[in-house]
Design an enzyme around this catalytic site. Structure first.
Site, PDB file in Angstrom:
ATOM      1  N   ASP A  23      33.449  18.556 -20.667  1.00 48.34           N
ATOM      2  CA  ASP A  23      33.059  18.558 -19.271  1.00 48.34           C
ATOM      3  C   ASP A  23      34.286  18.934 -18.460  1.00 48.34           C
ATOM      4  OD1 ASP A  23      31.329  16.267 -16.998  1.00 48.34           O
ATOM      5  OD2 ASP A  23      32.122  18.299 -16.785  1.00 48.34           O
TER       6      ASP A  23
HETATM    7  C1  GLC Z   1      31.185  18.837 -13.557  1.00 47.35           C
HETATM    8  C2  GLC Z   1      30.108  17.915 -14.097  1.00 47.35           C
HETATM    9  C3  GLC Z   1      29.258  18.549 -15.148  1.00 47.35           C
HETATM   10  C4  GLC Z   1      29.098  20.019 -14.813  1.00 47.35           C
HETATM   11  C5  GLC Z   1      30.447  20.664 -15.003  1.00 47.35           C
HETATM   12  C6  GLC Z   1      30.422  22.162 -14.641  1.00 47.35           C
HETATM   13  O1  GLC Z   1      32.381  18.153 -13.378  1.00 47.35           O
HETATM   14  O2  GLC Z   1      30.534  16.654 -14.591  1.00 47.35           O
HETATM   15  O3  GLC Z   1      28.007  17.839 -15.177  1.00 47.35           O
HETATM   16  O4  GLC Z   1      28.136  20.610 -15.664  1.00 47.35           O
HETATM   17  O5  GLC Z   1      31.470  20.016 -14.271  1.00 47.35           O
HETATM   18  O6  GLC Z   1      30.156  22.308 -13.279  1.00 47.35           O
END
Ligand code: GLC
Length: 713
Positions: free
Chosen positions: A249
């Site tokens: 993430d």
């Molecule tokens: C964010 C979120 C995740 C998302 C990713 C890309 O921090 O935690 O759910 O898909 O980054 O945007």
């Protein structure tokens, strides 16, 4: 694989981000990195020329010719925005999740996005947590049905179809259990709880064929999810036999330095690679360190090959090697009539009617309504969190839906936005209220007040909404509170001031027409709460499938703080688990939702007082529509295992059926209980079914219903 160089292998594990706001030509350096095979995927490339050019370079100019995959957060719609996911869970209808995902995929793939970072499957038991808005709610059974619907909807029936979009089950795991509902915070979950409550939706996603997973920012029991071998190897690979790939993430790889389990980004990369984190999103620790880690023998070539094989397998399954290019023939078919209709239908079925005194709803024909409140005409806010590509000028607001209707008496925002403390518009609002028969107050939260990093310690209506509602109520006109928010909102202070409460979550592009149809009775609100609705934030975390404890709360001995005699002797109070000020019950329970009719449950029966693990027990109940209009009821089946090796929840949702009943009609609703419904993971970490006494409840929510008992032999 055999033909790939070490650098090319490492390149596949790198997801590059680029701002979707990049204008003009693509940076030469970015193109060169693709040419050299140093990127395997891209995030947020929203310019289709860039998508086409980057893919052409990857396929035609790089040595390996391995295609890129392009990703985006398409959570509850791409252009046509559906209700936020907690609202889709409130429909209790897996088919709606499937349809919303399928339409999202059709719209998103038309601009080259073949991978979405959804569904978010984090069980959420704390309404202070901003991302409860994106969650499937508090229940593992409902969450698992939603998981299947979303994954099948996004991916479709043929992964090589140009409209197929790889799903991404996230955030693995336990993100919703962050301490205090504070986003990104510490998660401690004992393993049986993790397996019984937090894991099932992810298991359902694997069973539905999810091609990717995303790790979580949080630690789980001391080890960040992104470097957690127990989670990523033992549970996900060995037990669930997941064979897609796992993406971090955002910066969660390098955040292991901040967590304090890696002294630097190189060690963070080592921990993640060894745990089986296949692709790193944006933070480049793999790109900058994996070569050295492999050469130093800290990460074996075999381990690296494992990561790369997972990524290539997904690209192969999606047909990207054969058809890497965007399907230009399908020009962006956004906002198709059937897409908007599906979004409106989802919104109607997501809305939960919490109160309806004197049948003030549906608004009787001939009545004039005043539309008042900061969300009555807020096209951006009604789209909710995670609407990167939703366009507010396509939103149809409640004002736009009502203003040409015979009911319409006028509109006043009353407040400029949900947090507004100015009273400058109160006069206008009150004058309008006095000229109408019914006040429809559209309150709640702006979209930005929920979602990532937006936890709230106080979950009352923001700003001075309560004050304005009280002033409006003082006019003596019936007042309907319509809440648009990303979480349950504590309305204890004003519930007695309003005659009806309708929870609309953030209803999406078609929120206005959906609200028009529900408020005027064209359709009834179809939703049931997918999360427990608290009286006050101080009760959090609060959820229906709680344990009994050794001293369960007891209404017969509970003494409210205001009723405690002065000078009371310490032991004179009921020594049970409760708050002396807030008691021990929610404002509204999980599964709760009124309709425009009433239902009576009678004659619960079971096919036998006993069952064995080889048998199926049938439980039936009669449900009668005692109202004067056709209506639909979500009949819910809960079980309680009275004695287990481990303590067991007082209720667990195991099945539900939506039944449509004409006025006065009675139907018998039957459920089949099998050993799967009685199984749980105990301290041996094995799934067990333990003989003994069980109770079965069938009713309209987690706190009401009829009970029958049986013994498992
Ligand atoms: C964010 C979120 C995740 C998302 C990713 C890309 O921090 O935690 O759910 O898909 O980054 O945007």
């Amino acid at each position: 694989m055999a033909d790939m160089t070490l650098e090319e292998k490492i390149g596949q594990t790198a997801m590059r981000g680029t701002s979707s706001r990049v204008k003009g030509a693509l940076p030469e350096a970015l193109k060169q990195s693709v040419r050299e095979g140093r990127a395997g995927a891209f995030l947020n490339v929203m310019n289709t020329d860039y998508v086409d050019e980057l893919q052409r370079i990857a396929v035609e100019e790089s040595a390996s010719g391995i295609p890129l995959i392009f990703a985006r957060d398409i959570i509850h719609g791409f252009k046509t925005i559906f209700p936020i996911p907690i609202g889709i869970s409130a429909t209790w209808d897996e088919e709606i999740a499937r349809t919303a995902a399928r339409i999202s995929a059709i719209e998103g793939t038309s601009v080259g996005i073949r991978w979405t970072f959804a569904p978010m499957l984090d069980i959420a038991r704390d309404s202070r947590w901003g991302r409860i808005a994106e969650s499937v709610g508090e229940d593992p059974y409902l969450g698992s049905l939603m998981a299947r619907g979303y994954v099948e909807g996004f991916q479709g029936n043929d992964l090589t179809d140009p409209t197929s979009m790889a799903a991404c089950a996230k955030h693995f795991i336990g993100y919703g259990a962050a301490e205090g509902g504070r986003d990104y915070n510490t998660v401690v979950i004992h393993e049986p709880l993790l397996r019984n409550v937090y894991l099932p939706p992810f298991t359902a996603a694997v069973d539905a064929g999810a091609l990717t997973f995303m790790s979580a920012f949080n630690e789980v029991n001391g080890m960040p999810a992104t470097g957690n071998q127990f989670l990523l190897k033992q549970v996900l690979r060995d037990e669930l036999a997941f064979n897609g790939f796992v993406v971090s993430d955002w910066n969660s790889v390098i955040e292991m330095v901040s967590h304090g389990v890696a002294r630097d980004k190189k060690q963070a990369a080592e921990l993640a690679a060894k745990a089986g984190l296949d692709m790193e999103m944006t933070s480049q620790a793999y790109e900058k360190n994996l070569k050295a880690l492999v050469e130093e023998g800290k990460v074996s070539m075999e381990q690296l090959d494992f990561l790369v094989a997972n990524i290539l397998r997904v690209k192969l399954k999606m047909g990207l090697f054969d058809n890497p290019y965007r399907d230009k023939d399908r020009s962006a078919k956004f906002y198709q009539k059937e897409h908007l209709e599906a979004s409106k239908d989802a919104a109607v079925k997501s809305m939960v009617l919490l109160k309806n005194e004197e049948e003030v709803l549906p608004v009787a024909s001939g009545k004039k309504v005043a539309l008042i409140g900061p969300l009555s005409d807020a096209p951006h806010e009604q789209l909710g969190t995670w609407t990167f590509d939703g366009e507010k000028d396509k939103s149809v607001t409640p004002l736009q839906a009502f203003k040409n209707a015979v009911y319409f008496a006028g509109h006043s925002n009353g407040m400029a936005y949900s947090r507004d403390t100015s009273e400058s518009m109160y006069e206008e609002a009150l004058a309008l209220a006095n000229s109408a028969d019914v006040i429809l107050f559209f309150g709640g939260e702006e979209a930005i007040l929920s979602g990532e990093a937006h936890s709230r310690a106080n979950i009352d209506l923001p700003g001075k909404q309560e004050k304005l509602i009280k002033k409006l109520a003082a006019t003596g006109k019936p007042i309907v509170l319509v809440i648009m928010a990303g979480r349950p909102i504590t309305i204890t202070n004003i519930i007695d001031e309003v005659d009806a409460v309708l929870m609309a979550w953030h209803p999406g592009t078609m929120g206005g027409p959906a609200l028009y149809e529900v408020l005027t009775g064209v359709q009834e609100p179809g939703g049931r709460l997918p999360v427990t609705w608290p009286k006050t934030a101080g009760q959090m975390p609060l959820y229906y499938n709680h344990k009994n404890t050794g001293r369960p709360a007891d209404s017969s001995s509970f003494v409210h703080i205001n009723d405690i005699p002065v000078g009371a002797w310490q032991s004179s109070l009921g020594n049970e688990s409760h708050y002396i000020d807030a008691g021990f019950t929610p404002h509204f329970p999980f599964g709760y939702g009124l309709t425009y009719s009433d239902f009576r449950y009678t004659n619960i029966n079971s096919s036998s007082p006993t069952m064995t693990v080889e048998e199926t027990l049938e439980v039936s109940v009669e449900v009668t529509n005692t109202g004067d209009r056709q209506s639909s009821e979500v009949v819910q089946l809960y079980i309680r295992d009275l004695v287990g090796t481990l303590t067991r929840p007082v209720r667990e949702l195991k099945d539900f059926k939506r039944v449509d009943l004409e006025a006065g009609e009675t139907k018998t609703v039957s459920f089949q209980i099998t050993k799967q419904d009685l199984a749980y993971v105990n301290h041996t970490m094995k799934t067990v079914v333990e003989p003994g006494d069980f109770e079965v409840w069938v009713g309209p929510n987690a706190m009401e219903g009829l009970k029958v008992a049986f013994e498992l032999k």
